[in-house]
Scaffold this active site. Structure first.
Site, short mmCIF file in Angstrom:
data_model
loop_
_atom_site.label_atom_id
_atom_site.label_comp_id
_atom_site.label_asym_id
_atom_site.label_seq_id
_atom_site.Cartn_x
_atom_site.Cartn_y
_atom_site.Cartn_z
N ASN A 37 0.82 -1.22 0.00
CA ASN A 37 0.00 0.00 0.00
C ASN A 37 0.85 1.27 0.00
OD1 ASN A 37 -2.33 1.47 0.12
ND2 ASN A 37 -2.90 0.85 2.22
N HIS A 122 -14.13 -4.58 11.68
CA HIS A 122 -13.68 -3.29 12.21
C HIS A 122 -14.88 -2.43 12.63
CE1 HIS A 122 -9.59 -3.13 9.88
NE2 HIS A 122 -9.74 -4.24 10.58
N ARG A 147 -12.79 -5.48 16.19
CA ARG A 147 -11.74 -4.51 16.52
C ARG A 147 -12.41 -3.16 16.72
NH1 ARG A 147 -7.06 -1.80 12.69
NH2 ARG A 147 -8.81 -0.49 12.12
N TYR A 159 -6.25 7.58 13.19
CA TYR A 159 -6.17 6.26 12.54
C TYR A 159 -7.37 5.40 12.92
CZ TYR A 159 -5.36 1.41 11.78
OH TYR A 159 -5.56 0.11 11.38
N ASP A 212 -6.08 -1.77 17.96
CA ASP A 212 -4.80 -1.56 17.25
C ASP A 212 -4.19 -0.24 17.71
OD1 ASP A 212 -2.72 -1.36 15.44
OD2 ASP A 212 -3.94 -1.88 13.69
N HIS A 214 -1.39 0.86 16.59
CA HIS A 214 -0.75 1.39 15.38
C HIS A 214 0.57 2.11 15.67
CE1 HIS A 214 -1.38 2.19 10.98
NE2 HIS A 214 -1.99 1.05 11.14
N GLU A 238 -2.82 -4.64 19.63
CA GLU A 238 -1.92 -4.80 18.48
C GLU A 238 -0.98 -3.61 18.36
OE1 GLU A 238 -4.08 -4.96 14.79
OE2 GLU A 238 -2.26 -4.71 13.61
N GLU A 264 2.53 -6.85 11.45
CA GLU A 264 2.01 -6.62 10.10
C GLU A 264 3.03 -5.93 9.20
OE1 GLU A 264 -1.49 -4.19 10.95
OE2 GLU A 264 -0.44 -2.43 10.21
N ARG A 285 1.26 -11.16 13.18
CA ARG A 285 0.31 -10.46 12.30
C ARG A 285 0.70 -10.45 10.83
NH1 ARG A 285 -3.92 -9.05 11.92
NH2 ARG A 285 -4.04 -6.80 11.95
N HIS A 314 -2.88 -10.59 8.93
CA HIS A 314 -3.31 -9.24 8.54
C HIS A 314 -4.27 -9.33 7.37
CE1 HIS A 314 -1.64 -5.05 7.15
NE2 HIS A 314 -2.60 -4.90 8.05
N ASP A 318 -6.37 -3.51 1.85
CA ASP A 318 -5.24 -3.41 0.92
C ASP A 318 -4.56 -4.76 0.68
OD1 ASP A 318 -4.73 -1.88 3.63
OD2 ASP A 318 -2.76 -2.73 3.15
N GLU A 341 -8.13 -11.36 10.42
CA GLU A 341 -8.74 -10.05 10.14
C GLU A 341 -9.42 -10.13 8.78
OE1 GLU A 341 -5.93 -6.86 9.57
OE2 GLU A 341 -7.36 -5.35 10.24
N TRP A 404 2.54 6.79 12.16
CA TRP A 404 1.11 6.71 11.78
C TRP A 404 0.52 5.37 12.17
CZ3 TRP A 404 -1.61 3.68 8.00
CH2 TRP A 404 -2.99 4.00 7.94
#
Ligand code: GCO
Ligand code: MG
Length: 404
Positions: A37, A122, A147, A159, A212, A214, A238, A264, A285, A314, A318, A341, A404
């Protein structure tokens, strides 16, 4: 069975995907997902310019040897671009081998270890009422695990809540610039436990809940979050800290019993190192797409099993339906499955990729079709051109660039 062609298909049905399609001299084709991605064309070039010419004439049945040839043989091994390319070749060869055997891929991986792969969806919202509605909606779609991502008071764009495909206008030549989100760790740490308190109170003790982080917290902040979330019994927390420093997880692990998931952004079994050998995480992940394909995941999941960790492959949008199908076959076959997921693909994406896995009773099920069970419609792919797009970047309120 020799490889006669390896074509890289770049398409943008709502979002960009890179797919490798391998054809053999006896007329079989196999597909593999190589989507990275925001950096898609780097992998497309790696495949077109450096890998496809080496594949022609090779025995399509020698999957492990081809994996090692592209991994060790490149000298410059690992890294997200290389390993997405290796993944695509590997997945396409497994697709071909399973088609040649007349079996769905999971049969070649040892057969079914379970009746289906529990999937999580999600839910998100800017505030608690929106989140509760979103969890209800996700459950109404049939998910049995959710999630939960939340807006943070005082932050505009966060996010998991904001649209990740947004852009911030264009730079010269019409190229988009990444959208910029904002971040305040202290506000997040104050808010998130209240979110999970409300979700648990509303939906009861049994619903598996995931979150998550992130990559945004320092080890001590992550340790505090894990402790604060203990009363709400998460299935996992996560990416609490940036993934590249395994020593961070020693500190987090020492303070909390909240299960931890990570990986991930990793691209090989070697990235996990002490995270597995020291039992610092509970779930791995990595995606089939990003960590060397079915062969790469198989190596990782076997190592994870030795150290008591389970899979949590994961599966955001994407990952193409090709990458998702490969994941579902692995999920069914491996002993140490944890959860999958699963983000539904858009109608446009499903015009190009025709998967045959199904989502029923909150679980994913591969079809009984030989191979992966995903067709790529090349004409439909050509109708959706690639358009440059980035993932967002993230800044603290004073402008400092953050993870991010
Ligand atoms: C997840 C991920 C994704 C990533 C995305 C980046 O757990 O699903 O964190 O949301 O941000 O895959 O391309
Ligand atoms: Mg994630």
């Amino acid at each position: 069975m020799r490889i006669i062609a390896a074509d890289t298909v770049v398409t943008g049905p709502g979002r960009n995907f890179v797919t490798l399609r391998i054809t053999t001299d006896d007329g079989l084709t196999g597909v593999g997902d190589a989507t990275l991605n925001g950096r898609e064309l780097a992998v497309a070039s790696y495949l077109r310019d450096h890998v496809a010419p080496l594949l022609t004439g090779r025995d399509a049945g020698r999957i492990e040897d081809t994996w090692q040839y592209l991994y060790r043989g490149a000298y410059w091994r690992r890294g997200p671009v290389t390993m997405a390319a290796v993944a695509a070749v590997d997945t396409a060869l497994w697709d071909i081998k399973a088609k040649a055997a007349g079996m769905p891929l999971y049969q070649l991986l040892g057969g079914a270890s379970r009746t289906g792969a529990l999937a999580y969806g999600h839910a998100s919202g800017r505030d608690i009422p929106e989140i509760l509605d979103s969890v209800r909606a996700v459950r109404a779609e049939g998910y049995r695990a959710v999630r939960v991502q939340s807006g943070v008071p005082g932050l505009d764009s966060v996010y998991g809540v904001d649209d990740p495909t947004r852009t911030a206008g264009t730079a010269s030549g019409g190229h988009p610039r990444p959208h910029e989100e904002t971040w305040d760790t202290a506000a997040y740490l104050r808010h998130i436990p209240r979110v999970f308190e409300a979700v648990r109170a509303e939906f009861g003790p049994e619903l598996p809940l995931l979150h998550d982080g992130h990559h945004r917290l320092t080890p001590i902040q992550a340790a505090r979050l894990g402790k604060d979330l203990e009363p709400y019994d998460l299935f996992w927390l996560e990416d609490a800290t940036p993934a590249e420093d395994p020593t961070a997880l020693r500190l987090v692990r020492g303070h909390t019993t909240t299960p931890l998931a990570l990986g991930e952004v990793f691209n090989s079994v070697y990235d996990y190192g002490p995270l597995l050998s020291e039992r610092l995480i509970d779930f791995v992940r990595s995606a089939v797409t990003h960590a060397g394909g079915v062969t790469g995941l198989r190596k990782l999941l076997d190592l994870a099993a030795v150290h008591g960790a389970r899979s949590g492959i994961h599966g955001p949008a994407d990952i193409s339906p090709v990458g998702m199908a490969a994941a579902v076959h692995l999920d069914l076959a491996v002993h140490n499955f944890g959860i999958q997921e699963y983000t539904r693909h858009t109608a446009e994406t499903l015009e190009v990729f025709r998967p045959s896995y199904t989502f029923e009773g909150g679980a994913l099920h591969p079809s009984e079709q030989p191979g992966l069970g995903v067709d790529l419609d090349a004409e439909a792919a050509a109708r959706f051109p690639y358009e440059p797009a980035y993932l967002p970047v993230n800044r603290l309120l004073d402008g400092t660039l953050h993870d991010w």
